[in-house]
Scaffold this motif. Structure first.
Motif, short mmCIF file in Angstrom:
data_model
loop_
_atom_site.label_atom_id
_atom_site.label_comp_id
_atom_site.label_asym_id
_atom_site.label_seq_id
_atom_site.Cartn_x
_atom_site.Cartn_y
_atom_site.Cartn_z
N TYR A 102 0.83 -1.20 0.00
CA TYR A 102 0.00 0.00 0.00
C TYR A 102 0.87 1.25 0.00
O TYR A 102 1.74 1.43 0.87
N LEU A 103 0.62 2.11 -0.94
CA LEU A 103 1.37 3.35 -1.06
C LEU A 103 0.88 4.37 -0.05
O LEU A 103 -0.26 4.33 0.39
N GLY A 104 1.74 5.31 0.29
CA GLY A 104 1.36 6.38 1.21
C GLY A 104 2.60 7.16 1.62
O GLY A 104 3.71 6.91 1.14
N GLU A 105 2.40 8.12 2.49
CA GLU A 105 3.51 8.95 2.94
C GLU A 105 4.63 8.09 3.53
O GLU A 105 4.39 7.18 4.33
N GLY A 106 5.86 8.38 3.11
CA GLY A 106 7.02 7.64 3.60
C GLY A 106 7.43 6.48 2.72
O GLY A 106 8.51 5.91 2.93
N ARG A 107 6.61 6.12 1.72
CA ARG A 107 6.98 5.05 0.81
C ARG A 107 7.93 5.56 -0.28
O ARG A 107 7.93 6.75 -0.61
N LEU A 108 8.71 4.66 -0.85
CA LEU A 108 9.67 4.99 -1.89
C LEU A 108 9.28 4.29 -3.18
O LEU A 108 8.81 3.15 -3.17
N ALA A 118 11.82 8.14 -6.69
CA ALA A 118 11.04 9.21 -6.06
C ALA A 118 10.54 8.70 -4.72
O ALA A 118 10.46 7.50 -4.47
N SER A 119 10.19 9.64 -3.85
CA SER A 119 9.65 9.30 -2.54
C SER A 119 8.31 10.00 -2.35
O SER A 119 8.07 11.07 -2.92
N THR A 244 16.04 14.26 -0.67
CA THR A 244 16.11 13.76 0.71
C THR A 244 17.57 13.63 1.14
O THR A 244 18.40 13.07 0.41
N ALA A 245 17.88 14.12 2.32
CA ALA A 245 19.26 14.15 2.81
C ALA A 245 19.52 13.04 3.83
O ALA A 245 18.59 12.60 4.53
N PRO A 246 20.77 12.58 3.93
CA PRO A 246 21.12 11.58 4.95
C PRO A 246 20.76 12.07 6.34
O PRO A 246 20.91 13.25 6.67
N GLY A 247 20.29 11.15 7.16
CA GLY A 247 19.98 11.48 8.54
C GLY A 247 18.57 12.01 8.76
O GLY A 247 18.14 12.14 9.91
N THR A 248 17.85 12.33 7.71
CA THR A 248 16.48 12.83 7.87
C THR A 248 15.54 11.66 8.18
O THR A 248 15.87 10.50 7.92
N PRO A 249 14.36 11.94 8.75
CA PRO A 249 13.45 10.84 9.11
C PRO A 249 13.09 9.92 7.95
O PRO A 249 13.02 8.70 8.12
N LEU A 250 12.87 10.48 6.76
CA LEU A 250 12.53 9.64 5.63
C LEU A 250 13.69 8.73 5.24
O LEU A 250 13.51 7.53 4.96
N TRP A 251 14.90 9.27 5.24
CA TRP A 251 16.10 8.48 4.89
C TRP A 251 16.28 7.31 5.86
O TRP A 251 16.64 6.21 5.47
N ARG A 258 16.76 2.92 3.83
CA ARG A 258 18.09 3.52 3.99
C ARG A 258 19.07 2.93 2.98
O ARG A 258 19.87 3.66 2.37
N ARG A 259 19.00 1.62 2.77
CA ARG A 259 19.90 1.00 1.79
C ARG A 259 19.61 1.51 0.38
O ARG A 259 20.53 1.76 -0.41
N ALA A 260 18.34 1.69 0.04
CA ALA A 260 17.99 2.19 -1.28
C ALA A 260 18.51 3.62 -1.47
O ALA A 260 19.02 3.97 -2.55
N PHE A 261 18.41 4.44 -0.42
CA PHE A 261 18.95 5.80 -0.50
C PHE A 261 20.48 5.76 -0.64
O PHE A 261 21.06 6.56 -1.40
#
Length: 274
Positions: A102-108, A118-119, A244-251, A258-261
């Motif tokens: 299920y897609l939604g906020e926070g999915r990649l 995209a995120s 999206t930057a390293p260390g941010t909640p989404l990352w 995290r591995r995908a980023f």
């Protein structure tokens, strides 16, 4: 105004300057009446009619907001790496790597290279689908009587073919797509339950995590049980922002994300792009 002559046709065409219709791109995008950000940062502003399509190349960090204006839009989406279209949205990996259908906020949105295209950074609809893909010529012809692009009931795949051709892509380059604003749920017996729309005004915001080509077809969901071809306008707005930057909640949200980023960052760094 007479258009039987070349002069008359030219005069008629020029008279349309400044005309605004319900569904159209706005050029320059900064002229959009109510931008979601500083007007100078808006790079894409368009309303896509039901049964129509659009496409654009977006720079890394750009945020793209899709809005279901009347409650019956369905944005079928394909995403490609802009300069290497063989790297493209992989719906199966997007689902299985994140352990969630299920897609939604926070999915990649992931490619088959294990990288983030995209995120999803915001979502007020919650009615999306990563299982069914879009409609086809054969299905629409059987259901509505026609599915060609110029018909009253164009199929999503046929519109994707047109958008793809305008970006140097062929029909074989069209993988399964995602759908926003018309959802499905999986029942315990494995069958799908069409949940429909959350109503007018729902929106989803995506962030390009690398330079991407985006194809959008606004057509009814293939599981929509209504006998009529129902598809209402979709608002598309994009503006310049930051990836999206390293260390941010989404990352850091999940080990898989995290591995995908990290895969994405390593690839871009090797090319001198990040």
């Amino acid at each position: 105004m007479a258009t039987a002559t070349t002069y008359g046709a030219r005069a008629h065409a020029r008279a349309q300057q400044g005309t605004h219709t319900e569904a159209m791109p706005v050029v320059p995008a900064q002229d959009w009446p109510a931008p979601p950000c500083e007007a100078g940062h808006l790079v894409w502003a368009e309303t896509v009619a039901g049964g129509n399509y659009t496409h654009r190349v977006l720079a890394r960090g750009t945020e793209l907001r899709l809005t279901d204006l009347r409650g019956d839009a369905c944005a079928h989406l394909l995403v490609y790496a802009a300069d290497r279209p063989w790297e493209r949205l992989n719906v199966a990996d997007t689902v299985k790597v994140q352990w969630n259908a299920y897609l939604g906020e926070g999915r990649l949105l992931l490619s088959d290279q294990g990288r983030v295209l995209a995120s999803v950074v915001a979502d007020t609809s919650g009615r999306h689908d990563a299982l069914c893909g879009t409609s086809t010529l054969v299905r629409n012809a059987g259901r509505y009587g026609d599915g060609t692009p110029q018909s009253p009931s164009p199929a999503g795949r046929e519109l994707f073919k047109l958008a793809a051709a305008k970006n140097g892509l062929e029909p074989r380059d069209l993988p399964p797509s995602l759908s926003f604003f018309q959802g499905v749920e999986v029942r315990e017996d494995g069958t799908l339950d069409f949940t429909g729309s959350a109503g007018p005004g729902g929106s989803v915001t995506l962030r390009a995590e690398q330079d991407v080509t985006v194809l959008i077809a606004n057509v009814p969901h293939p599981a929509d049980p209504r006998p009529d071809y129902v598809s209402t306008p979709l608002e598309v707005l994009a503006w310049r922002a930051e990836a999206t930057a390293p260390g941010t909640p989404l990352w850091e949200a999940t080990p898989e994300g995290r591995r995908a980023f990290l895969n994405t960052a390593g690839f871009l760094a090797a090319r001198g792009l990040a």
